[in-house]
Design a protein around this motif. Structure first.
Motif, PDB file in Angstrom:
ATOM      1  N   VAL B  83     -55.586 -23.126  17.721  1.00 39.35           N
ATOM      2  CA  VAL B  83     -54.294 -23.921  18.021  1.00 39.35           C
ATOM      3  C   VAL B  83     -53.689 -23.528  17.338  1.00 39.35           C
ATOM      4  O   VAL B  83     -52.017 -23.415  17.603  1.00 39.35           O
ATOM      5  CB  VAL B  83     -54.861 -25.443  17.560  1.00 39.35           C
ATOM      6  CG1 VAL B  83     -53.887 -26.382  17.604  1.00 39.35           C
ATOM      7  CG2 VAL B  83     -55.874 -25.880  18.385  1.00 39.35           C
ATOM      8  N   VAL B  86     -51.538 -21.154  18.739  1.00 42.01           N
ATOM      9  CA  VAL B  86     -50.691 -21.522  19.884  1.00 42.01           C
ATOM     10  C   VAL B  86     -49.610 -22.319  18.943  1.00 42.01           C
ATOM     11  O   VAL B  86     -48.207 -21.418  19.769  1.00 42.01           O
ATOM     12  CB  VAL B  86     -51.706 -22.456  20.760  1.00 42.01           C
ATOM     13  CG1 VAL B  86     -50.566 -23.164  21.766  1.00 42.01           C
ATOM     14  CG2 VAL B  86     -52.383 -21.922  21.482  1.00 42.01           C
ATOM     15  N   SER B 282     -45.921 -30.260  23.197  1.00 46.40           N
ATOM     16  CA  SER B 282     -46.771 -30.574  24.160  1.00 46.40           C
ATOM     17  C   SER B 282     -46.543 -31.219  25.724  1.00 46.40           C
ATOM     18  O   SER B 282     -46.763 -31.847  26.196  1.00 46.40           O
ATOM     19  CB  SER B 282     -47.992 -31.205  23.835  1.00 46.40           C
ATOM     20  OG  SER B 282     -48.196 -32.191  23.388  1.00 46.40           O
ATOM     21  N   PRO B 475     -60.967 -24.343  23.101  1.00 47.62           N
ATOM     22  CA  PRO B 475     -60.741 -23.169  22.398  1.00 47.62           C
ATOM     23  C   PRO B 475     -60.922 -22.362  23.655  1.00 47.62           C
ATOM     24  O   PRO B 475     -59.775 -21.161  24.032  1.00 47.62           O
ATOM     25  CB  PRO B 475     -61.644 -22.828  20.797  1.00 47.62           C
ATOM     26  CG  PRO B 475     -62.528 -23.655  21.059  1.00 47.62           C
ATOM     27  CD  PRO B 475     -62.926 -24.403  21.846  1.00 47.62           C
ATOM     28  N   ILE B 478     -58.449 -22.719  26.056  1.00 45.42           N
ATOM     29  CA  ILE B 478     -56.956 -22.839  25.243  1.00 45.42           C
ATOM     30  C   ILE B 478     -56.186 -21.085  25.749  1.00 45.42           C
ATOM     31  O   ILE B 478     -55.506 -20.795  25.931  1.00 45.42           O
ATOM     32  CB  ILE B 478     -57.152 -23.512  24.188  1.00 45.42           C
ATOM     33  CG1 ILE B 478     -56.902 -25.304  24.385  1.00 45.42           C
ATOM     34  CG2 ILE B 478     -55.339 -22.851  23.607  1.00 45.42           C
ATOM     35  CD1 ILE B 478     -56.915 -25.285  22.715  1.00 45.42           C
ATOM     36  N   SER B 497     -54.415 -28.090  23.258  1.00 41.51           N
ATOM     37  CA  SER B 497     -54.261 -27.534  21.452  1.00 41.51           C
ATOM     38  C   SER B 497     -54.498 -29.210  21.019  1.00 41.51           C
ATOM     39  O   SER B 497     -54.562 -28.909  19.662  1.00 41.51           O
ATOM     40  CB  SER B 497     -52.800 -26.884  21.182  1.00 41.51           C
ATOM     41  OG  SER B 497     -52.538 -25.310  21.761  1.00 41.51           O
TER      42      SER B 497
END
Lengths: 324, 521
Positions: B83, B86, B282, B475, B478, B497
């Motif tokens: 996360v 990202v 997002s 994860p 992602i 995330s």
């Protein structure tokens, strides 16, 4: 022999010998105080008796049964720690009941109430331990250690963390609690007032050795050695001829005379000595004087004195004769 | 672990050093080792420089809103590395809000992300000690005529040095073994030992080379720990500590302004901006703001994934629950043993060794754990490679050190005389354990469970080795999404995330709520 018998006990921490071949006997119902400076080994001896420290030598017996290898929780000995070691996650009641878990609930509750009464804390059962004052906490600790009716109670300087006035009051509480419950006890302290107030017999320890064990009056009147006399507060020690000059007892060449707290008194027919210093202590005036052999001795009087000399003599009843 | 070391030396059933020699001879290896060290040193230095003023402000001064600020500061540490990666990738991307800095896929960007992650570690370890430092030593120095700066350098700094060093060594370990962040942000260009192990294993299938690299990493980590340990014992001296937090005092504008400004900038620019950006991004879709990215989570992203993202979320939750259970059961047992202080020197030594062995996964890195599992548990009698239980086991191993680190201080804080008091009141060993250790350990258990669950949820290093394509965790999904082209895939990675971050933060918030006083970090 019934009661506790400790024979030749040795406690070692690594290379340090904390308790060096100590013998001690305590009869049922008797309270013995262990007196000594810090580091004299008295607490280590206590922990050795409890089984908290392994004995490097010697034996601990109860009623002629060797308990040296019996684990702590099965010895049936109780202990009251210096800082109480109450369980903070439990209430007062929970702490008192901790050692009684094998007994049925109503018997346990009855015993808890009875003991809270003995230590003068009736009605405190539901309190949290953290809400207690220092003196209350120690009283709960006492009640907790008495609750399982230990055949021997070991008290490790239980009052030394408290201030003086509280200490003097709690000695009374402790003494009453131990006498009314008929508990056999060993009481470790560095305070001889506490020891003399509580104990049937007092043992004096130094450097891991037991110097003397006797009833308080015998110990006070007949210290076995100069070390014991020093620890009890006899000061200074003078030779026989010096003592004679001051009106005190005579002694052999290999002996000295120790002057107790009330050994040197103002007396009209005595010897004039120079005053070095005067100070107050608890309502009395302590007058330091220089006796003829050059040492400093203390005289207790009611009021401060004018002048720089005082006429004094020794009271044989306040002095002891000990080997050099 | 032993299987791993053996694999480095044994090829085709015979003992050989060729694998190691080939790896050591390759210039690429040394470039990677250099990259790893540079990244770890830079990350640690910056984290310490920024973290010490933060520790002062958050643990030594009292001001309104401090609790909230402490909470904000502690969030990044529990955020999954993927996360974080990202969030920063999107922040520094050429067309991102900070794209003008030109940091896209740069060394500096990775270091910044590492500092984001480890700032909390320094603030917490240093702050915990600083809060209890008796202020009277500093006051004595002031009375003797020292200026505030001189007091800091001559009295305060030496006193907090052990905490700074232990925090720094922890951060160094985390930076040197960072996997998710480097994978997401740097790609192959900034490979570290950690990512290279992954690359050699999963892409080139060169297991001896990977094993050799794991051993190099082990050496680097052990060396770093030894150096830190020596430095710490040298600076450690009896400290005058206060049991309560009375050493803190109200915020004062003159002496506290500089640390406040530094901390304010760090918290806002380094911590808040990336987190807020992640959430905002997002909701950005091809046609303006909207929930489209979240709606896409129910799909496989037009074939990018094998399962819809929500299925991966379920997978993650199930696996994390299993891992958490394992880690906590193991952790409780290890802590109980490690908290003993046996009298016999041999047993005392045994306890120290045990303590160190179970801390090993903390330094050895998740990738090595995953890799070790892959090569040791793949043949009879223990062929677990295709078994779904392998991932929870690996995650539990990764989470174990933190579980132990949470429970152990609570158990060690128990005065041994409490156990003696219990024994003397007639409690046998079992009853003493249950009523004294057990009751107190329960208080640390909530936090331990939270840590274990959060770590398993976000675990990427070990899982990336062991996860099967049809059964991925969040994860892993992602990471796969961010590697695919297309605005929808990127948007889905952002939304996923956020979901992962929210799940982790919720677990940790619940755990923090029951945190006992003794537990730090």
């Amino acid at each position: 022999m019934s009661g506790l018998t400790v024979t030749d006990a040795v406690v070692r921490y690594g290379d340090v010998v904390a308790v060096d071949a100590v013998d001690l006997a305590v009869e049922p119902g008797e309270i013995v105080a262990l007196l000594g400076a810090s580091g004299s080994g008295k607490s280590s001896l206590l922990r050795g008796i409890a089984g908290l420290e392994p004995l490097a030598g010697g034996r601990v017996c109860w009623d002629d049964e060797d308990v040296s290898v019996v684990p702590v929780h099965k010895r049936g000995f109780g202990m009251m720690f210096q800082d109480g070691q109450l369980f903070h996650h439990l209430t007062v009641e929970g702490n008192l009941g901790y050692g009684l878990y094998r007994e049925p609930r109503d018997r346990r509750r009855g015993r808890v109430i009875e003991l809270l009464d003995v230590v003068g804390l009736a009605g405190y059962g539901k309190r949290r331990v953290s809400e207690l004052s220092g003196g209350q906490a120690q009283r709960v600790a006492l009640a907790r250690s008495l609750a399982p009716r230990p055949r021997l109670l070991l008290l490790d300087e239980p009052l030394s963390a408290l201030d003086r006035s509280l200490r003097e009051r709690l000695v009374g509480v402790l003494s009453d609690a131990l006498r009314t419950t008929g508990t056999t006890a060993i009481y470790v302290t560095h305070d001889q007032d506490e020891a003399f107030a509580l104990a049937d017999r007092v043992g004096v320890m130094a450097d891991g050795r037991m110097l003397q064990t006797d009833p308080p009056d015998v110990l006070w009147r007949h210290p076995a050695s100069r070390d014991v006399a020093t620890f009890l507060g006899y000061q200074p020690f003078i030779a026989g001829d010096e003592s004679g000059r001051l009106g005190g007892p005579n002694c052999a060449a290999d002996e000295v005379v120790g002057i107790g707290p009330a050994g040197l008194l103002p007396a009209p027919d005595g010897l004039a000595v120079p005053i070095v210093e005067q100070s107050y202590q608890r309502g009395e005036v302590l007058i330091d004087v220089r006796i003829p052999d050059g040492q400093i001795a203390t005289v207790r009087v009611a009021e401060k004195l004018a002048g720089d000399e005082l006429v004094v003599s020794l009271d044989p009843a306040g002095c002891v004769v000990v080997p050099v | 672990m032993i299987g791993l070391v053996a694999r480095g030396f044994v090829v085709d059933g015979s003992f050989t050093l060729d694998g190691i020699r080939a790896v050591l001879a390759a210039p690429r290896t040394w470039r990677i080792v250099g990259q790893t060290l540079a990244q770890a040193v830079a990350g640690t230095l910056v984290a310490v420089l920024l973290g010490v003023p933060g520790a002062y402000l958050l643990y030594r001064c009292r001001f309104p809103g401090r609790g909230l600020l402490r909470a904000v500061v502690s969030v990044p540490f529990v955020l999954p590395t993927v996360v974080v990666g990202v969030a920063f990738t999107s922040l520094f991307a050429a067309r991102g809000p900070l794209g003008w800095l030109g940091l896209d896929e740069s060394f500096a960007a990775i270091v910044i992300a590492l500092v984001f992650f480890n700032y909390t570690v320094i603030v917490r370890t240093v702050g915990a000690l600083w809060a209890r430092l008796d202020p009277r030593s500093a006051e004595a120095a002031r009375v003797l005529g020292a200026s505030p700066a001189r007091v800091f350098l001559t009295v305060t700094l030496p006193a907090i040095a052990p905490a700074v060093l232990s925090g720094a060594s922890l951060v160094f370990l985390f930076c040197a073994t960072a996997f998710g962040i480097v994978m997401v942000m740097g790609g192959i260009r900034f490979s570290t030992i950690e990512t290279e192990i992954w690359y050699q294993t999963t892409q080139l299938l060169d297991l001896p080379a990977a094993a050799a690299l794991s051993i190099i990493q082990l050496v680097v980590v052990v060396l770093a720990l030894l150096v830190a340990g020596r430095a710490r014992t040298r600076t450690e001296h009896a400290l005058r500590l206060r049991g309560d937090d009375t050493a803190e005092r109200p915020w004062r504008s003159r002496p506290d302004l500089l640390p406040s400004v530094i901390t304010g900038v760090v918290v806002f620019m380094l911590l808040v901006v990336p987190m807020v950006h992640l959430v905002v991004r997002s909701f950005v879709t091809a046609d303006g703001w909207g929930w489209r990215n979240y709606q896409l989570l129910a799909t496989t992203g037009a074939g990018s994934l094998t399962v819809p993202v929500w299925t991966a979320v379920t997978n993650s939750l199930v696996i994390a629950t299993q891992a958490c259970l394992l880690a906590v059961i193991l952790g409780v047992m290890v802590s109980l043993v490690a908290s003993r202080r046996p009298r016999q020197p041999v047993l005392a030594g045994g306890v120290r060794v045990l303590d160190a062995v179970f801390m090993l996964p903390l330094g050895v890195s998740a990738v090595t754990v995953g890799f070790g599992f892959l090569i040791t548990l793949n043949r009879p009698p223990l062929d677990l490679r295709s078994s779904p239980i392998l991932i929870p086991i690996a995650q539990a191993i990764v989470a174990l050190p933190l579980v132990v680190r949470t429970l152990l201080p609570v158990l060690r804080a128990i005065d041994p005389r409490q156990r003696e008091a219990a024994a003397i009141l007639g409690a046998g060993p079992g009853r003493a354990l249950a009523t004294i250790d057990g009751t107190l350990a329960l208080r640390g258990l909530g936090l331990a469970i939270g840590f274990a669950f959060a770590i398993s949820l976000g675990e990427f290093g070990a899982t990336s080795f062991l996860s099967r394509p049809d059964h991925p965790t969040l994860p892993v999904v992602i990471f796969r999404l961010i590697g695919r082209p297309g605005a929808d895939n990127f948007g889905m990675a952002m939304a996923a995330s956020v979901i992962l971050a929210v799940l982790t933060a919720a677990v940790m918030a619940a755990a923090e709520f029951v945190r006992p006083r003794e537990a730090e970090l």
